[in-house]
Design a protein around this motif. Structure first.
Motif, PDB file in Angstrom:
ATOM      1  N   ALA A  22      10.934   6.059  15.026  1.00  0.00           N
ATOM      2  CA  ALA A  22      12.171   6.168  14.233  1.00  0.00           C
ATOM      3  C   ALA A  22      13.143   5.051  14.584  1.00  0.00           C
ATOM      4  CB  ALA A  22      12.833   7.521  14.502  1.00  0.00           C
ATOM      5  N   THR A  23      14.065   4.804  13.643  1.00  0.00           N
ATOM      6  CA  THR A  23      15.231   3.966  13.941  1.00  0.00           C
ATOM      7  C   THR A  23      16.459   4.822  13.653  1.00  0.00           C
ATOM      8  OG1 THR A  23      15.197   3.054  11.677  1.00  0.00           O
ATOM      9  CG2 THR A  23      14.061   1.794  13.381  1.00  0.00           C
ATOM     10  N   GLY A  33      12.511   7.866   0.687  1.00  0.00           N
ATOM     11  CA  GLY A  33      11.983   9.223   0.797  1.00  0.00           C
ATOM     12  C   GLY A  33      11.628   9.627   2.214  1.00  0.00           C
ATOM     13  N   GLU A  34      12.005   8.780   3.213  1.00  0.00           N
ATOM     14  CA  GLU A  34      11.673   9.106   4.595  1.00  0.00           C
ATOM     15  C   GLU A  34      12.522  10.281   5.100  1.00  0.00           C
ATOM     16  OE1 GLU A  34      13.537   6.718   3.575  1.00  0.00           O
ATOM     17  OE2 GLU A  34      15.167   6.280   4.958  1.00  0.00           O
ATOM     18  N   ASP A  44       7.344   5.496   9.068  1.00  0.00           N
ATOM     19  CA  ASP A  44       5.962   5.911   8.814  1.00  0.00           C
ATOM     20  C   ASP A  44       4.997   4.718   8.950  1.00  0.00           C
ATOM     21  OD1 ASP A  44       3.559   6.775   7.777  1.00  0.00           O
ATOM     22  OD2 ASP A  44       4.407   7.664   5.969  1.00  0.00           O
ATOM     23  N   PRO A  45       4.050   4.773   9.891  1.00  0.00           N
ATOM     24  CA  PRO A  45       3.134   3.637  10.081  1.00  0.00           C
ATOM     25  C   PRO A  45       2.184   3.421   8.903  1.00  0.00           C
ATOM     26  CG  PRO A  45       2.460   5.509  11.428  1.00  0.00           C
ATOM     27  CD  PRO A  45       3.799   5.868  10.840  1.00  0.00           C
ATOM     28  N   ALA A  75       9.678  -9.092   1.255  1.00  0.00           N
ATOM     29  CA  ALA A  75      10.547  -7.939   1.520  1.00  0.00           C
ATOM     30  C   ALA A  75      10.223  -6.736   0.638  1.00  0.00           C
ATOM     31  CB  ALA A  75      12.010  -8.348   1.310  1.00  0.00           C
ATOM     32  N   ALA A  76       9.624  -6.977  -0.533  1.00  0.00           N
ATOM     33  CA  ALA A  76       9.347  -5.921  -1.524  1.00  0.00           C
ATOM     34  C   ALA A  76      10.649  -5.145  -1.797  1.00  0.00           C
ATOM     35  CB  ALA A  76       8.189  -5.049  -1.066  1.00  0.00           C
ATOM     36  N   THR A  77      10.588  -3.819  -1.866  1.00  0.00           N
ATOM     37  CA  THR A  77      11.791  -3.057  -2.216  1.00  0.00           C
ATOM     38  C   THR A  77      12.622  -2.691  -0.987  1.00  0.00           C
ATOM     39  OG1 THR A  77      10.466  -1.049  -2.181  1.00  0.00           O
ATOM     40  CG2 THR A  77      10.764  -2.091  -4.321  1.00  0.00           C
ATOM     41  N   GLY A  78      12.139  -3.082   0.204  1.00  0.00           N
ATOM     42  CA  GLY A  78      12.986  -2.913   1.387  1.00  0.00           C
ATOM     43  C   GLY A  78      12.587  -1.792   2.336  1.00  0.00           C
ATOM     44  N   THR A  79      11.379  -1.259   2.187  1.00  0.00           N
ATOM     45  CA  THR A  79      10.960  -0.162   3.080  1.00  0.00           C
ATOM     46  C   THR A  79      11.082  -0.582   4.548  1.00  0.00           C
ATOM     47  OG1 THR A  79       9.454   0.683   1.402  1.00  0.00           O
ATOM     48  CG2 THR A  79       9.006   1.353   3.662  1.00  0.00           C
ATOM     49  N   THR A  80      10.350  -1.622   4.924  1.00  0.00           N
ATOM     50  CA  THR A  80      10.394  -2.064   6.328  1.00  0.00           C
ATOM     51  C   THR A  80      11.696  -2.805   6.625  1.00  0.00           C
ATOM     52  OG1 THR A  80       7.989  -2.202   6.380  1.00  0.00           O
ATOM     53  CG2 THR A  80       9.165  -3.400   8.090  1.00  0.00           C
TER      54      THR A  80
END
Ligand SMILES: C[S@@+](CC[C@H](N)C(=O)[O-])C[C@H]1O[C@@H](n2cnc3c(N)ncnc32)[C@H](O)[C@@H]1O
Length: 218
Positions: A22-23, A33-34, A44-45, A75-80
């Motif tokens: 977690a952060t 949705g986390e 989520d790994p 970056a895509a939509t920013g999950t990571t």
């Protein structure tokens, strides 16, 4: 709930008998949705290769300081990106993405956070965002294109500080579907110039045919 900080801003929680990465964030609204539990955002790994890398053993060394500057390619939509933004609370994430559709969602995330700089650009043309960038402590790349190694190499040459770190998520199938993943890995690794590379980790069981290549700029 028990929590242990394994690197600045990165935590292992014991939740209902399970260990979860977690952060921490002040935002109580999930980004993708986390689950959010007492201010911790579960990472989520299976959704994030960086989370997979941390769980696979990268945690022995600190990942990032709170004031670090990161160049994030793909970056895509920013999950990571959202978790990296949690970690570098007093730093900055330069988030490069070339899909306008993904960028729309990423900009929504940036509007809520003051430490992400969204850059709509092709990472294979690093000179195009030179005016927006400064030397960074980490270049992180997850772009899954055929020329992944050239892209990361050129960005490190331009923007990574001496002594700065590279984390390159290599998707071998995007380079060559016919060759063995191990053969692709060895060939791509050789293309990374000016970097002292560390042992490679595969991201199984979280991500198939993905390898994390880490290193430091000499
Ligand atoms: C696997 S997804 C990234 C997932 C993201 N890193 C995460 O964990 O949340 C790869 C992304 O790289 C982007 N991409 C691919 N080639 C690119 C390039 N040359 N420049 C910028 N973005 C690129 C794609 O549009 C896609 O959004």
């Amino acid at each position: 709930m028990i929590s242990r900080e394994i690197s600045p801003g990165v935590f292992i929680l014991e939740l209902e008998g399970q260990k979860r990465l977690a952060t921490r964030s002040d935002d109580i609204v999930p980004v993708y949705g986390e689950r959010i539990q007492e201010g911790y955002r579960i990472w989520d790994p299976f959704r994030s290769k960086l989370a997979a890398l941390l769980l696979k053993g990268r945690s022995a060394r600190p990942l990032l300081e709170r004031d670090a500057k990161v160049l994030y390619l793909g970056a895509a939509t920013g999950t990571t990106v959202s978790h990296v933004s949690d970690i570098v609370r007093d730093g900055l994430v330069y988030a490069v993405e070339f899909s306008p559709r993904s960028m729309r969602d990423l900009i929504r995330l940036c509007e809520k956070r003051n430490n992400i700089v969204p850059i709509l650009a092709d990472a294979s043309r690093p000179e195009e965002y030179a005016s927006l960038l400064e030397p960074v402590d980490l270049v992180y790349q997850d772009v899954s294109s055929r020329n992944q190694a050239e892209i990361v190499s050129n960005n490190c040459a331009r923007y990574l500080k001496p002594g700065g770190e590279l984390i390159f998520m290599l998707k071998t199938r995007s380079v060559d579907v016919t060759a063995s993943p191990e053969a692709v890995l060895q060939a791509e690794r050789k293309k990374l110039q000016g970097l002292d590379l560390l042992p490679v980790l595969d991201l199984l069981p979280f991500h198939q045919d993905h390898f994390a290549i880490s290193g430091r700029k000499s």
